[in-house]
Design an enzyme around this catalytic site. Structure first.
Site, short mmCIF file in Angstrom:
data_model
loop_
_atom_site.label_atom_id
_atom_site.label_comp_id
_atom_site.label_asym_id
_atom_site.label_seq_id
_atom_site.Cartn_x
_atom_site.Cartn_y
_atom_site.Cartn_z
N CYS A 9 0.86 -1.19 0.00
CA CYS A 9 0.00 0.00 0.00
C CYS A 9 0.89 1.23 0.00
O CYS A 9 2.06 1.15 -0.43
CB CYS A 9 -0.99 -0.02 1.17
SG CYS A 9 -0.24 -0.03 2.81
N ASN A 12 2.17 1.45 4.40
CA ASN A 12 2.44 0.17 5.07
C ASN A 12 2.09 0.22 6.56
O ASN A 12 2.72 -0.43 7.38
CB ASN A 12 3.91 -0.27 4.88
CG ASN A 12 4.19 -1.72 5.28
OD1 ASN A 12 5.31 -2.04 5.68
ND2 ASN A 12 3.22 -2.59 5.21
N CYS A 14 -1.69 0.81 7.32
CA CYS A 14 -3.13 0.54 7.40
C CYS A 14 -3.55 -0.70 6.62
O CYS A 14 -3.92 -1.72 7.22
CB CYS A 14 -3.93 1.74 6.91
SG CYS A 14 -3.70 3.23 7.89
N ARG A 15 -3.51 -0.64 5.29
CA ARG A 15 -4.08 -1.72 4.48
C ARG A 15 -3.18 -2.94 4.33
O ARG A 15 -3.62 -4.07 4.58
CB ARG A 15 -4.42 -1.18 3.07
CG ARG A 15 -5.57 -0.20 3.08
CD ARG A 15 -5.67 0.57 1.78
NE ARG A 15 -4.56 1.49 1.62
CZ ARG A 15 -4.34 2.26 0.57
NH1 ARG A 15 -5.17 2.18 -0.46
NH2 ARG A 15 -3.32 3.11 0.52
N SER A 16 -1.94 -2.74 3.88
CA SER A 16 -1.11 -3.92 3.60
C SER A 16 -0.73 -4.73 4.85
O SER A 16 -0.62 -5.95 4.76
CB SER A 16 0.13 -3.57 2.76
OG SER A 16 0.96 -2.65 3.40
N ASP A 123 -8.05 3.95 0.71
CA ASP A 123 -7.16 4.36 1.80
C ASP A 123 -8.01 4.79 3.01
O ASP A 123 -8.76 5.76 2.90
CB ASP A 123 -6.31 5.52 1.28
CG ASP A 123 -5.34 6.03 2.32
OD1 ASP A 123 -5.40 5.57 3.47
OD2 ASP A 123 -4.53 6.89 1.96
P1 4NP Z 1 -1.88 2.81 3.99
O1 4NP Z 1 -2.57 4.15 4.54
O2 4NP Z 1 -1.28 3.15 2.64
O3 4NP Z 1 -3.02 1.85 3.89
O4 4NP Z 1 -0.84 2.41 5.01
C1 4NP Z 1 -1.90 5.36 4.63
C2 4NP Z 1 -1.13 5.63 5.74
C3 4NP Z 1 -0.47 6.85 5.84
C4 4NP Z 1 -0.60 7.80 4.84
C5 4NP Z 1 -1.38 7.51 3.73
C6 4NP Z 1 -2.02 6.31 3.63
N1 4NP Z 1 0.03 9.04 4.96
O5 4NP Z 1 -0.15 9.90 4.09
O6 4NP Z 1 0.79 9.27 5.93
#
Ligand code: 4NP
Length: 150
Positions: A9, A12, A14-16, A123
């Protein structure tokens, strides 16, 4: 040799990490290595977001030991299957691919449950708890499809 799978993602956190935890819960660790990473460097070394930790815990999965890492070119050599969570991360990875073999390893994760629909795992970072529940359910479906296929 284990089959190696990488969930990707942006951050790294939240989703992955959820995708990694869910797929690990469905596959034999003696036969499969499953990891996750982000295309960004925003959260390197950090634990998953507390909201991902909590939703995983609700379904009996512990992801607290994970640490965020960034995608690197050598991951194309290490992994057999690379699953980006959305179109944006798919495009980022494809731009890094060196050849056809690299490209062929990359597939949108929801394509496994909903073929040819080009669906994204949204996201959930800036949203509320429901976003994490929705993400969990989507990833559970996709990981079930992956575990049946492999
Ligand atoms: P992820 O979510 O890609 O599912 O881990 C996010 C976590 C942090 C951010 C964006 C998406 N950020 O902009 O900090």
């Amino acid at each position: 040799m284990k089959i190696k799978i990488l969930m990707v993602c942006l951050g790294n956190i939240c989703r992955s990490p959820l995708a990694e935890g869910i797929l690990k819960s469905k596959l034999d660790p003696n036969k499969f290595q499953i990891d996750s990473c982000g295309t960004s460097n925003y959260h390197i070394g950090k634990k998953p977001d507390v909201r991902s930790i909590e939703i995983a815990k609700k379904y009996g999965i512990d992801i607290t030991n994970q640490k965020a890492a960034q995608f690197k070119i050598s991951d194309f050599d290490t992994y057999d299957f690379i699953y980006p969570m959305d179109d944006s991360n798919y495009n980022t990875i494809l731009k890094l691919a060196r050849n056809k073999k690299d490209t062929e390893k990359v597939k949108l994760i929801l394509d496994e449950a909903y073929p040819n629909q080009k669906l994204d795992v949204p996201d959930p970072y800036y949203g509320g708890e429901q976003g994490f529940e929705d993400v969990y359910q989507m990833l559970d479906k996709a990981c079930s499809a992956i575990s049946i296929k492999l």
